[in-house]
Design a protein around this motif. Structure first.
Motif: not given
Length: 449
Positions: A135-154
């Motif tokens: 239902s959503l595939a290819n509806k919003i194109l990926v921004d390959e340079n977008s900033k994503v906040e990630i928490h590094t965890d172990s």
């Protein structure tokens, strides 16, 4: 992927480049976040991966999709599949988790598995996820340079390791053991766990950044180096894992490969439930455990559903992938290893002696690369050729030539591979049947080239 379905027997699998494009990964991340929201499950999501080369990129863009849907992300890095399920039990604030892994399939392929509600998703969940994705595939194109906040965890590795330590319920002898994770996801965990439990560990292929081994725990040839290492080092035994750590196999002190359905059968025999669940492709040895046997289609979602239905506490696949209901509903090579070592220690026997308590069957297996479109032609030909015999069609074709001899034809749903199995109490009979089945499959493949 067959029939345009995203999911195979366990998770989504396919070519790392042509299926897992950046856009597809972004949409899958969005899909999982929306799926959780449809269940009114809010909160953060943990991500993990196996160490194959394509996994970091795939994880990056799945995380971008999760972030787009405003989900907080806790990245566990390279870690075993079962740790990504167990983290949902140890951290109640997480909404779900996912694992980028191709398991045993070729290095150019990859996949993704999903967990929520403290367990691996079931078939009904897969259908919902597929519906949301389309239902959503290819509806919003990926921004390959977008900033994503990630928490590094172990915490996934840490909590999983502590669970394994606590699972040990006896004192182990001064064993010398070769531990071979195949430079896979168990590399940073199982050598340390077994060392903490007093075992003298000989590390073999235990570097996450080393050569990637896409090996199948059902294929003895993939573990020839481990067999040689056990003999060379004079070890009491060896234990090997697949690349994402949810399966285990053993090698005895003589260098003999012990199929997963034998070691897992010994665990099942000691499990406190009347029933045992395994797949249609598992050895007949399980019929000799003194328990009610429930057989399913291949794939952990089918097995888990049958475990719940029958209240069985333990199940396994012939690949050494055991599932323990009292721990978590997903395959786990780590806990299956510890449970087997507990039994081995209490028995005061060698692996060779312990396995010899079970009747000997010869289960031969092979697989052939093919195109999924050829599946029905192969099945139809096999069905015609063996029409005079009893045939079980639960999953592919399982043909009973007599009470203890069978031949099976089954297409993998994870990769374009056709699998052939043959089992008998006589090794020559099993080998002959396997060769016969393989010739039939290859004949169909060659006929359409």
């Amino acid at each position: 992927m067959p029939n345009n379905h995203l999911f195979g027997t366990s998770g989504i699998r396919g070519d790392a480049d042509t299926l897992f494009t950046n856009q597809f990964c972004f949409d899958i991340g969005r899909t999982f976040a929306i799926f959780l929201s449809s269940k009114n499950i809010e909160g953060s999501i943990a991500t993990g991966m196996d160490p194959r080369g394509s996994s970091p990129r795939i994880k990056k863009f799945i995380e971008a999709g999760l972030w787009h849907e405003k989900r907080e992300i806790y990245d566990q890095g390279a870690t075993p599949v079962p740790s990504m399920c167990f983290i949902l039990l140890s951290n109640q604030s997480l909404a779900g988790s996912l694992m980028i892994t191709g398991s045993h399939i070729k290095a150019n392929l990859n996949g993704v598995k999903f967990f929520f509600n403290k367990e691996e998703i079931i078939k009904e969940d897969e259908e919902e996820i597929e519906s949301i994705y389309y239902s959503l595939a290819n509806k919003i194109l990926v921004d390959e340079n977008s900033k994503v906040e990630i928490h590094t965890d172990s915490s996934a590795q840490r909590e999983y390791e502590e669970m394994l330590i606590k699972l040990c319920d006896t004192t182990y002898p001064a064993w010398r053991v070769v531990v071979d994770p195949g430079d896979g996801a168990q590399s940073d965990i199982m050598p340390g766990v077994l060392s903490r439990l007093g075992i003298k560990v000989v590390e073999f292929n235990t570097t996450l950044q080393g050569e990637f081994f896409a090996r199948d725990t059902e294929n003895e040839q993939d573990f020839e180096p481990l067999k040689k290492k056990v003999v060379e080092t004079g070890a009491d035994f060896g234990v090997g894992f697949d690349s994402d750590g949810d399966r285990c196999i053993f090698v005895d002190d003589k260098g003999n490969f012990i199929p997963g359905d034998y070691t897992a059968s010994l665990v099942a025999r000691e499990t406190a439930s009347e029933g045992i669940v395994s797949t249609i492709a598992a050895s007949q040895v399980i019929e000799h455990l003194g328990k009610k046997v429930y057989r399913t289609q291949v794939g952990s979602p089918y097995i888990i559903a049958k475990m719940k239905e029958t209240k069985s506490l333990f199940s396994f696949e012939p690949n050494g992938g055991g599932i323990s209901a009292e721990i978590m509903y997903t395959r786990d090579g780590g806990s299956t290893t510890i449970k087997f070592l507990n039994i081995l220690s209490r028995s005061k026997k060698t692996i060779h002696e312990l396995v010899a308590e079970l009747p000997k069957y010869y289960l031969k297996k092979t697989k052939v690369d093919y195109k999924w479109e050829q599946k029905q032609q192969i099945i139809d030909l096999a069905k015609k050729k063996y029409s005079r015999y009893k045939i079980d069609e639960l999953d592919g074709l399982k043909i009973w030539l007599d009470a203890e001899t069978w031949l099976m034809f089954r297409s993998s749903a994870n990769a374009p591979e056709f699998r052939i199995f043959a089992e008998s109490r006589d090794e020559q009979t099993a080998t002959k049947l396997l060769n016969e089945g393989e010739a039939l499959v290859k004949g169909v493949i060659e006929s359409v080239k």
